[in-house]
Design a protein around this motif. Structure first.
Motif, PDB file in Angstrom:
ATOM      1  N   ALA A 109       0.846  -1.194   0.000  1.00  0.00           N
ATOM      2  CA  ALA A 109       0.000   0.000   0.000  1.00  0.00           C
ATOM      3  C   ALA A 109       0.881   1.243   0.000  1.00  0.00           C
ATOM      4  N   CYS A 110       0.798   2.024  -1.057  1.00  0.00           N
ATOM      5  CA  CYS A 110       1.573   3.261  -1.164  1.00  0.00           C
ATOM      6  C   CYS A 110       0.857   4.374  -0.395  1.00  0.00           C
ATOM      7  N   VAL A 111       1.600   5.087   0.430  1.00  0.00           N
ATOM      8  CA  VAL A 111       1.018   6.150   1.252  1.00  0.00           C
ATOM      9  C   VAL A 111       1.858   7.419   1.130  1.00  0.00           C
ATOM     10  N   ARG A 112       1.220   8.536   1.507  1.00  0.00           N
ATOM     11  CA  ARG A 112       1.886   9.836   1.394  1.00  0.00           C
ATOM     12  C   ARG A 112       1.167  10.823   2.294  1.00  0.00           C
ATOM     13  N   ASN A 113       1.867  11.855   2.714  1.00  0.00           N
ATOM     14  CA  ASN A 113       1.239  12.934   3.475  1.00  0.00           C
ATOM     15  C   ASN A 113      -0.018  13.384   2.746  1.00  0.00           C
ATOM     16  N   GLU A 253      -2.951  17.595   7.522  1.00  0.00           N
ATOM     17  CA  GLU A 253      -1.548  17.339   7.829  1.00  0.00           C
ATOM     18  C   GLU A 253      -1.328  16.362   8.979  1.00  0.00           C
ATOM     19  N   ASN A 254      -2.363  16.038   9.751  1.00  0.00           N
ATOM     20  CA  ASN A 254      -2.207  15.093  10.861  1.00  0.00           C
ATOM     21  C   ASN A 254      -2.842  13.734  10.582  1.00  0.00           C
ATOM     22  N   ASP A 255      -3.125  13.451   9.316  1.00  0.00           N
ATOM     23  CA  ASP A 255      -3.832  12.215   8.972  1.00  0.00           C
ATOM     24  C   ASP A 255      -2.912  11.022   8.706  1.00  0.00           C
ATOM     25  N   ALA A 256      -1.607  11.208   8.809  1.00  0.00           N
ATOM     26  CA  ALA A 256      -0.662  10.121   8.519  1.00  0.00           C
ATOM     27  C   ALA A 256      -0.528   9.211   9.740  1.00  0.00           C
ATOM     28  N   PHE A 257      -1.556   8.415  10.017  1.00  0.00           N
ATOM     29  CA  PHE A 257      -1.589   7.566  11.205  1.00  0.00           C
ATOM     30  C   PHE A 257      -0.452   6.547  11.220  1.00  0.00           C
ATOM     31  N   TRP A 258       0.068   6.193  10.048  1.00  0.00           N
ATOM     32  CA  TRP A 258       1.105   5.167   9.954  1.00  0.00           C
ATOM     33  C   TRP A 258       2.445   5.619  10.537  1.00  0.00           C
ATOM     34  N   LEU A 259       2.583   6.931  10.798  1.00  0.00           N
ATOM     35  CA  LEU A 259       3.838   7.446  11.360  1.00  0.00           C
ATOM     36  C   LEU A 259       3.906   7.292  12.879  1.00  0.00           C
ATOM     37  N   ASP A 260       2.785   6.990  13.514  1.00  0.00           N
ATOM     38  CA  ASP A 260       2.724   6.893  14.974  1.00  0.00           C
ATOM     39  C   ASP A 260       2.723   5.423  15.387  1.00  0.00           C
ATOM     40  N   PRO A 261       3.821   4.928  15.984  1.00  0.00           N
ATOM     41  CA  PRO A 261       3.895   3.512  16.378  1.00  0.00           C
ATOM     42  C   PRO A 261       2.778   3.102  17.335  1.00  0.00           C
ATOM     43  N   THR A 262       2.279   4.047  18.129  1.00  0.00           N
ATOM     44  CA  THR A 262       1.212   3.693  19.070  1.00  0.00           C
ATOM     45  C   THR A 262      -0.108   3.408  18.356  1.00  0.00           C
TER      46      THR A 262
END
Length: 271
Positions: A109-113, A253-262
């Motif tokens: 799955a390709c993701v981006r900001n 700008e805060n929708d990139a949930f994949w950046l937060d390990p929690t």
């Protein structure tokens, strides 16, 4: 034919065409832009449901054979590569179907900001000002606000794929799922592609990241969006200013949930 199927999915304007162009350099692989198999899969799944008066004669095993047959028949003898990557944003919402059909198949799955996804689409719309785009049903009106809203809602090009991505990310089939960040792919393509090869279990291949080739001009022109699948020959990071109003940009700008390990309880791979 004894072939392995994998799937490229995720968010629009997030590098799926670039990823396919890179993978296509490997003679063992076939990879391209989004194709018709995903839509046909969805249609056939519906036609085999209870709305068909003859569905009483159709078992789940028959449904599985018919759905798998779509891939075997579409990718016929003219596709000689032993490893096929089918691209469609629908696949993130079909993990529960793909797992039993292709137990060894992986979904990348390709993701981006999200803000830059909306910005990228807006850039395309402005660049082709005299050609209304299929992205907005060829409607020439609207503003950047209505376009952003249309893209981001649950039925929109971005919102629908974002919801499908979250369904896959928090579902039961995450062992077959990897997220590939656009930012990684363009800033460090060697590392990104190495992660893909490791995930799918294929031996390394010497890709040329300075000579990428991919053309879909005819499709893009028909869609009223020239450049939609354009891929630059040399991969590089481009720094530029967003064309979105600041309030629109900040909305996503805060929708990139994949950046937060929690927020990754199943430890999905993120490259």
């Amino acid at each position: 034919m004894n072939r392995q199927f994998h799937f490229i999915s995720g968010l629009p304007r997030s590098g799926s065409t670039l990823l396919s162009a890179i993978l296509g350099q490997n003679p063992r692989f076939h990879a391209g832009m989004s194709g018709p198999v995903g839509g046909a899969f969805n249609t056939l799944l519906g036609e085999l449901s209870g709305r068909n008066e003859y569905s009483v004669f159709i078992s789940d095993e028959q449904r599985k054979r018919m759905l798998k047959g779509l891939f075997d028949n579409y990718y016929g003898p003219e596709f000689e590569a032993p490893v096929i990557f089918d691209t469609n944003r629908i696949w993130c919402s079909k993990m529960r179907h793909l797992r039993p059909l292709f137990p060894q198949g992986k979904v990348i799955a390709c993701v981006r900001n999200m803000s830059w996804i909306i910005d990228s689409i807006e850039q395309l719309i402005r660049r082709n000002a005299f050609q209304p785009s299929s992205i907005f049903n060829y409607q020439p009106g609207g503003t950047v606000y209505t376009r952003a809203e249309g893209l981001a809602n649950g039925e929109g090009m971005v919102g629908a794929s974002y919801n499908a991505l979250k369904e896959a990310f928090y579902g039961d089939e995450t062992a077959n799922l990897m997220l590939l960040q656009y930012e990684t792919l363009v800033s460090n393509p060697a590392s990104a592609i190495a992660a893909v090869y490791d995930f799918i279990g294929e031996p390394a291949y010497a890709h040329d990241f300075d000579n990428i080739s991919y053309q879909a001009d005819e499709f893009d022109l028909r869609a009223g969006t020239p450049g939609l699948h354009a891929v630059r020959s040399k991969i590089s990071v481009r720094e530029r200013m967003s064309v979105l109003p600041p309030d629109v940009f900040r909305r996503f700008e805060n929708d990139a949930f994949w950046l937060d390990p929690t927020l990754n309880p199943r430890n999905v791979r993120v490259a």
